[in-house]
Scaffold this motif. Sequence first.
Motif, short mmCIF file in Angstrom:
data_model
loop_
_atom_site.label_atom_id
_atom_site.label_comp_id
_atom_site.label_asym_id
_atom_site.label_seq_id
_atom_site.Cartn_x
_atom_site.Cartn_y
_atom_site.Cartn_z
N UNK A 95 0.84 -1.21 0.00
CA UNK A 95 0.00 0.00 0.00
C UNK A 95 0.88 1.25 0.00
N UNK A 96 1.93 1.23 0.80
CA UNK A 96 2.86 2.37 0.82
C UNK A 96 3.51 2.55 -0.55
N UNK A 97 3.97 1.42 -1.13
CA UNK A 97 4.62 1.50 -2.43
C UNK A 97 3.66 2.00 -3.51
N UNK A 98 2.38 1.61 -3.38
CA UNK A 98 1.36 2.03 -4.35
C UNK A 98 1.19 3.55 -4.33
N UNK A 99 1.17 4.11 -3.12
CA UNK A 99 1.04 5.56 -2.97
C UNK A 99 2.26 6.26 -3.57
N UNK A 100 3.44 5.75 -3.22
CA UNK A 100 4.68 6.40 -3.68
C UNK A 100 4.81 6.33 -5.21
N UNK A 101 4.51 5.15 -5.76
CA UNK A 101 4.60 4.98 -7.21
C UNK A 101 3.62 5.89 -7.96
N UNK A 102 2.55 6.29 -7.27
CA UNK A 102 1.55 7.16 -7.89
C UNK A 102 1.88 8.64 -7.69
N UNK A 103 3.08 8.91 -7.19
CA UNK A 103 3.51 10.30 -7.02
C UNK A 103 3.28 10.85 -5.63
N UNK A 104 2.83 10.00 -4.70
CA UNK A 104 2.55 10.46 -3.34
C UNK A 104 3.76 10.33 -2.43
N UNK A 105 3.57 10.55 -1.13
CA UNK A 105 4.67 10.52 -0.17
C UNK A 105 5.21 9.11 0.09
N UNK A 106 6.42 9.08 0.61
CA UNK A 106 7.05 7.83 1.03
C UNK A 106 7.17 7.86 2.54
N UNK A 107 6.99 6.74 3.17
CA UNK A 107 7.22 6.69 4.62
C UNK A 107 7.74 5.32 5.01
N UNK A 108 8.30 5.29 6.20
CA UNK A 108 8.88 4.06 6.71
C UNK A 108 7.75 3.25 7.35
N UNK A 109 7.53 2.03 6.89
CA UNK A 109 6.41 1.22 7.41
C UNK A 109 6.88 0.38 8.60
N UNK A 110 6.30 0.59 9.78
CA UNK A 110 6.61 -0.29 10.90
C UNK A 110 6.12 -1.71 10.57
N UNK A 111 6.90 -2.73 10.94
CA UNK A 111 6.56 -4.11 10.56
C UNK A 111 6.57 -5.04 11.78
N UNK A 112 6.05 -6.25 11.55
CA UNK A 112 5.98 -7.22 12.64
C UNK A 112 4.55 -7.66 12.90
N UNK A 113 3.64 -7.32 11.97
CA UNK A 113 2.24 -7.79 12.10
C UNK A 113 2.21 -9.32 11.96
N UNK A 114 1.17 -9.89 12.53
CA UNK A 114 0.95 -11.33 12.32
C UNK A 114 -0.34 -11.51 11.52
N UNK A 115 -0.46 -12.64 10.85
CA UNK A 115 -1.66 -12.94 10.06
C UNK A 115 -2.71 -13.61 10.93
N UNK A 116 -3.97 -13.28 10.65
CA UNK A 116 -5.07 -13.86 11.42
C UNK A 116 -5.53 -15.19 10.86
N UNK A 117 -6.35 -15.88 11.64
CA UNK A 117 -6.85 -17.19 11.21
C UNK A 117 -8.36 -17.16 10.97
N UNK A 118 -8.95 -15.98 11.15
CA UNK A 118 -10.41 -15.88 11.03
C UNK A 118 -10.77 -14.83 9.99
N UNK A 119 -11.73 -15.17 9.13
CA UNK A 119 -12.20 -14.22 8.12
C UNK A 119 -13.64 -14.54 7.79
#
Length: 316
Positions: A125-149
Amino acid sequence: MAVMVPFLSFILIFSLVSVGNSLSSNYYEKTCPHLESIVAQAVKKATASDNTAPAALLRMHFHDCFVRGCDASVLLNSKVKHKAEKDGPPNISLHAFYVIDNAKREVEDSCPGVVSCADILALAARDAVFLSGGPYWDVPKGRKDGRVSKASESFQLPAQTFNISQLQKNFAQRGLSLEDLVALSGGHTLGFSHCSSFRNRIQNFDAKHDVDPSLNPSFAAKLKSICPVKNTPKNAGSTMDTSATTFDNTYYKLILQGKVLFSSDQALLTTPETKNLVSKFAASEGAFYRAFVKSMIKMSSLNGGQEVRRDCRAVN
Ligand code: HEM
């Protein structure tokens, strides 16, 4: 329309060491050092042949974070007797899931079993914004994936018919403020909407009006011609703003002119606080970018799941 090459002067880098629970900028420094360039390449490659991909990825991340936190629950496929979030009505028009699949495949080749799908989506999502001419930012990471949807939970997303108090409440439930609402709604500078999403405003609006009186009349006439009452082609619709592959502040200028698609967009003019923010962002792209980055980091730090999925479409 070609995707705009971003101007370096517009790059905003917000370096966050740590946000939310245990998210951090350098989370994969040792375990997957090339993660960010792999994801950026996947987004770039997709965008080169499909200029609708950036908008799709930005929206996908928002829809992920608003239901069960940013845990990639929106990426899970339905099963025979279980309809997943992805197949809930607000998510039917999500697309470009293949970009995340491709990125995940490459990431797994380099660093198997380490990087969550939720982190890949946040980076995309960040890369999509930047590639479209928008701002760049540092994305904090370490999320986990859920098991329910669950498809039924997709109704927790805000609806485009919401007024400002409904929007405020929906965002507040996730710890997001009115400023976050106005800034994040700026995501509507990218992409496309189907007629079905704004038809309520151009046909049988209410007991007194066929057309929403807050719509600019010539804009409303244009929307009516794109979306005729009878035989509207299935994929008919409108771009979200007049420069829909460029991430800019045009959306806010159009709100002030009554030329945006949804009641939820136009509703941003209905309180003094939100109206002031719309005017501020319409007047200053820099102010919009700064607010957008701050709110994206806040939204994308909403808590999520428990595991690192091997395949983004299925739980381990
Ligand atoms: C504030 C509440 C919001 C509502 C009610 C809303 C609603 C919608 C609707 C109805 C569509 C059109 C779907 C279609 O017809 O295909 C759409 C598209 C889109 N939304 Fe939102 N949205 C909201 C907030 C956001 C946020 C916070 C973001 C991202 C930060 C975002 C990003 C997008 C993008 C990029 C598209 C275009 C998608 C594409 O072209 O594939 N939206 N939104």
